[in-house]
Design a protein around this motif. Structure first.
Motif, PDB file in Angstrom:
ATOM      1  N   LEU A   7       0.809  -1.245  -0.127  1.00 49.49           N
ATOM      2  CA  LEU A   7       0.004   0.066   0.044  1.00 49.49           C
ATOM      3  C   LEU A   7       0.814   1.150   0.117  1.00 49.49           C
ATOM      4  CD1 LEU A   7      -2.591   1.433   0.250  1.00 49.49           C
ATOM      5  CD2 LEU A   7      -2.488   1.328   2.828  1.00 49.49           C
ATOM      6  N   THR A   8       0.678   2.142  -0.841  1.00 48.64           N
ATOM      7  CA  THR A   8       1.425   3.348  -1.141  1.00 48.64           C
ATOM      8  C   THR A   8       0.402   4.447  -1.112  1.00 48.64           C
ATOM      9  OG1 THR A   8       3.198   2.146  -2.458  1.00 48.64           O
ATOM     10  CG2 THR A   8       3.120   4.367  -2.290  1.00 48.64           C
ATOM     11  N   MET A   9       0.429   5.017   0.028  1.00 47.58           N
ATOM     12  CA  MET A   9      -0.676   6.292   0.282  1.00 47.58           C
ATOM     13  C   MET A   9      -0.185   7.576  -0.496  1.00 47.58           C
ATOM     14  SD  MET A   9      -3.369   5.074   1.656  1.00 47.58           S
ATOM     15  CE  MET A   9      -4.394   6.392   2.077  1.00 47.58           C
ATOM     16  N   ASN A  10       0.990   7.757  -0.698  1.00 53.00           N
ATOM     17  CA  ASN A  10       1.726   8.889  -1.059  1.00 53.00           C
ATOM     18  C   ASN A  10       2.704   8.853  -2.280  1.00 53.00           C
ATOM     19  OD1 ASN A  10       1.556  11.743  -1.280  1.00 53.00           O
ATOM     20  ND2 ASN A  10       2.707  11.922   0.381  1.00 53.00           N
ATOM     21  N   PRO A  11       2.333   8.031  -3.450  1.00 58.08           N
ATOM     22  CA  PRO A  11       3.292   7.764  -4.459  1.00 58.08           C
ATOM     23  C   PRO A  11       3.985   8.729  -5.010  1.00 58.08           C
ATOM     24  CG  PRO A  11       0.944   7.430  -5.361  1.00 58.08           C
ATOM     25  CD  PRO A  11       0.694   7.783  -3.866  1.00 58.08           C
ATOM     26  N   THR A  12       4.863   8.510  -5.842  1.00 61.96           N
ATOM     27  CA  THR A  12       5.769   9.557  -6.521  1.00 61.96           C
ATOM     28  C   THR A  12       6.095   9.005  -8.158  1.00 61.96           C
ATOM     29  OG1 THR A  12       7.766   8.852  -5.754  1.00 61.96           O
ATOM     30  CG2 THR A  12       6.780  10.500  -4.468  1.00 61.96           C
ATOM     31  N   ILE A  13       5.982  10.076  -8.949  1.00 63.40           N
ATOM     32  CA  ILE A  13       6.975   9.775 -10.008  1.00 63.40           C
ATOM     33  C   ILE A  13       8.288  10.401  -9.692  1.00 63.40           C
ATOM     34  CG2 ILE A  13       7.246  10.514 -12.383  1.00 63.40           C
ATOM     35  CD1 ILE A  13       4.219  11.138 -12.480  1.00 63.40           C
ATOM     36  N   ASP A  14       9.232   9.397  -9.335  1.00 61.81           N
ATOM     37  CA  ASP A  14      10.836   9.648  -9.291  1.00 61.81           C
ATOM     38  C   ASP A  14      11.341   9.966 -10.567  1.00 61.81           C
ATOM     39  OD1 ASP A  14      10.362   9.342  -6.595  1.00 61.81           O
ATOM     40  OD2 ASP A  14      11.064   7.325  -6.560  1.00 61.81           O
ATOM     41  N   VAL A  15      12.173  11.044 -10.674  1.00 63.70           N
ATOM     42  CA  VAL A  15      12.773  11.814 -11.642  1.00 63.70           C
ATOM     43  C   VAL A  15      14.283  11.904 -11.158  1.00 63.70           C
ATOM     44  CG1 VAL A  15      13.007  13.331 -13.402  1.00 63.70           C
ATOM     45  CG2 VAL A  15      10.659  13.017 -12.438  1.00 63.70           C
ATOM     46  N   SER A  16      15.232  11.485 -11.973  1.00 66.68           N
ATOM     47  CA  SER A  16      16.409  11.829 -11.630  1.00 66.68           C
ATOM     48  C   SER A  16      17.320  12.359 -12.795  1.00 66.68           C
ATOM     49  CB  SER A  16      17.237  10.396 -11.034  1.00 66.68           C
ATOM     50  OG  SER A  16      17.267   9.342 -12.235  1.00 66.68           O
ATOM     51  N   PRO A  88      -3.362  15.800  -7.778  1.00 68.77           N
ATOM     52  CA  PRO A  88      -2.257  15.392  -8.552  1.00 68.77           C
ATOM     53  C   PRO A  88      -1.100  14.678  -7.980  1.00 68.77           C
ATOM     54  CG  PRO A  88      -1.705  17.656  -8.186  1.00 68.77           C
ATOM     55  CD  PRO A  88      -2.927  17.339  -7.590  1.00 68.77           C
ATOM     56  N   THR A  89      -0.847  13.444  -8.517  1.00 70.77           N
ATOM     57  CA  THR A  89       0.231  12.421  -7.998  1.00 70.77           C
ATOM     58  C   THR A  89       1.598  13.474  -7.887  1.00 70.77           C
ATOM     59  OG1 THR A  89      -0.414  10.398  -8.818  1.00 70.77           O
ATOM     60  CG2 THR A  89       1.772  10.716  -8.405  1.00 70.77           C
ATOM     61  N   ARG A  90       2.118  13.345  -6.824  1.00 67.06           N
ATOM     62  CA  ARG A  90       3.528  14.316  -6.417  1.00 67.06           C
ATOM     63  C   ARG A  90       4.552  13.852  -7.653  1.00 67.06           C
ATOM     64  NH1 ARG A  90       5.896  12.515  -0.909  1.00 67.06           N
ATOM     65  NH2 ARG A  90       5.751  10.402  -1.203  1.00 67.06           N
ATOM     66  N   ILE A  91       5.552  14.743  -7.982  1.00 65.42           N
ATOM     67  CA  ILE A  91       6.748  14.165  -8.541  1.00 65.42           C
ATOM     68  C   ILE A  91       8.034  14.669  -7.792  1.00 65.42           C
ATOM     69  CG2 ILE A  91       8.286  14.927 -10.607  1.00 65.42           C
ATOM     70  CD1 ILE A  91       5.640  15.627 -12.063  1.00 65.42           C
ATOM     71  N   THR A 107      11.311  16.364  -2.540  1.00 64.26           N
ATOM     72  CA  THR A 107      10.127  15.689  -2.359  1.00 64.26           C
ATOM     73  C   THR A 107       9.058  16.516  -1.996  1.00 64.26           C
ATOM     74  OG1 THR A 107      11.448  13.881  -1.835  1.00 64.26           O
ATOM     75  CG2 THR A 107       9.227  13.598  -1.259  1.00 64.26           C
ATOM     76  N   PRO A 108       7.835  16.570  -2.742  1.00 58.93           N
ATOM     77  CA  PRO A 108       6.918  17.415  -2.405  1.00 58.93           C
ATOM     78  C   PRO A 108       6.155  16.616  -1.488  1.00 58.93           C
ATOM     79  CG  PRO A 108       6.933  17.249  -4.628  1.00 58.93           C
ATOM     80  CD  PRO A 108       7.851  16.345  -4.106  1.00 58.93           C
ATOM     81  N   GLN A 109       4.952  17.407  -0.360  1.00 60.09           N
ATOM     82  CA  GLN A 109       4.449  16.897   0.541  1.00 60.09           C
ATOM     83  C   GLN A 109       3.177  15.906   0.044  1.00 60.09           C
ATOM     84  OE1 GLN A 109       1.661  19.727   2.716  1.00 60.09           O
ATOM     85  NE2 GLN A 109       2.153  18.601   4.363  1.00 60.09           N
ATOM     86  N   GLY A 110       2.735  16.271  -1.235  1.00 59.16           N
ATOM     87  CA  GLY A 110       1.664  15.112  -1.930  1.00 59.16           C
ATOM     88  C   GLY A 110       0.321  15.850  -1.690  1.00 59.16           C
ATOM     89  N   PRO A 111      -0.610  15.464  -2.537  1.00 57.34           N
ATOM     90  CA  PRO A 111      -1.739  16.114  -2.794  1.00 57.34           C
ATOM     91  C   PRO A 111      -2.944  15.981  -1.329  1.00 57.34           C
ATOM     92  CG  PRO A 111      -1.918  13.738  -3.776  1.00 57.34           C
ATOM     93  CD  PRO A 111      -0.395  14.113  -3.350  1.00 57.34           C
ATOM     94  N   LYS A 112      -3.765  16.564  -1.207  1.00 55.26           N
ATOM     95  CA  LYS A 112      -4.632  16.309   0.042  1.00 55.26           C
ATOM     96  C   LYS A 112      -5.711  15.456  -0.425  1.00 55.26           C
ATOM     97  CE  LYS A 112      -7.370  18.672   3.388  1.00 55.26           C
ATOM     98  NZ  LYS A 112      -7.905  19.957   4.196  1.00 55.26           N
TER      99      LYS A 112
END
Length: 309
Positions: A7-16, A88-91, A107-112
């Motif tokens: 379970l990932t409640m606050n997923p990300t698109i990880d960019v490097s 929106p999903t965070r990046i 790393t952003p906080q994430g959407p409400k």
């Protein structure tokens, strides 16, 4: 082998990216651009499946960036259950500066998340069919602090074992819900849990053993960064020093550690063997810059360097 779900409640698109030198104000040209699906549970599933296991990802996804995350998860051939959200999903970004060898992470906080959205997620999770559920990562705004504790209380009566890797109040309340298979705090997160500094290895071992002896978790693996890791279990605490390797990135080391331990346990290894495997997996994740996480070939090679227990 046991099947897991994450379970990932606050997923990300990880960019490097790589750059030659960080400079304020100026436009900086990057190279070696890489995109990957991220967030604690998704990262655990990526490594677990690479090792040959079966994992289903439950995650929240929404906004203009949501479909991009869905596509990245599909590109890694992960089985997924998406819970749609409005935000929106965070990046998240990781930038490697070649001139210094330093890595910068944003790393952003994430959407409400609305109550309707997290309730829908809870309903889906309650129907999950797996042997082990991994609750990993931060809780986004709007989700109650006891969310992981609620999931634990829903799934444990069904015989599903729970692994917890989070921080702050989500970690505190998740531990206090009890009956966990494994909890993996860092030293700092364990200090938050008890509300005081833990300056020595002995103090850390005692707090971790207190969690085990109170029946809150069968295993407590405390990662100590460059110092190594401690495993508390019914047979007493053990320590493994970190491997002396050159780290190219810190992204996903803890998630790879968790995936390695769970995979080892699910294939019948002992607790101590699984701990060694987890240390090798965590070390393997830092060998490569960016968001690649641990690869089986690196884990097997590094496992030969982990001290015997």
């Amino acid at each position: 082998m046991k099947d897991i779900a994450t379970l990932t409640m606050n997923p990300t698109i990880d960019v490097s990216y790589d750059i030659s030198r960080m400079r304020h104000t100026h436009k900086m040209r990057t190279d070696n651009e890489w995109y990957a699906p991220g967030g604690g549970g998704i990262n655990v599933a990526r490594v677990f499946t690479r090792l040959g296991g079966n994992a289903r990802c439950y995650y929240l996804s929404g906004g203009a960036t949501g479909p991009a995350l869905d596509g990245l998860i599909d590109s890694h051939e992960l089985v997924r259950t998406r819970i749609p959200i409005t935000g929106p999903t965070r990046i998240a970004s990781a930038v490697l500066e070649h001139e210094t060898g330093k890595e910068y992470r944003f790393t952003p906080q994430g959407p409400k998340i609305s109550e309707r959205e997290w309730t829908e997620c809870l309903d889906l999770i309650s129907q999950s069919d797996c042997d082990i559920m991994v609750l990993s990562g931060s809780l986004p705004p709007g989700v109650p602090d006891d969310y992981y504790a609620r999931v634990t209380r829903l799934l444990r009566p069904r015989g599903i074992e729970i692994v917890l890797d989070s921080s702050g109040r989500a970690l505190m309340q998740g531990i206090d819900a009890g009956s966990l298979l494994l909890v993996k705090p860092s030293q700092g997160e364990l200090q938050q849990y008890v509300g005081r500094k833990l300056d020595t290895r002995g103090e850390i071992e005692q707090v971790a053993m207190d969690i085990v002896q109170a029946g809150k978790a069968r295993l407590v693996a405390v990662t100590l960064g460059q110092e190594g890791a401690i495993l508390a279990r019914e047979g007493g605490p053990v320590f493994l020093p970190s491997l002396r390797i050159e780290a190219a990135s810190a992204v996903g080391a803890g998630d790879s550690f968790v995936a390695g331990m769970i995979f080892a346990l699910s294939t019948g290894m002992t607790e101590l063997e699984a701990f060694r495997f987890g240390v090798a997996a965590g070390s393997a994740a830092v060998l490569r810059a960016g968001t690649g996480l641990a690869y089986p070939s690196d884990i097997e090679r590094l496992l030969q360097l982990v001290e015997p227990l």
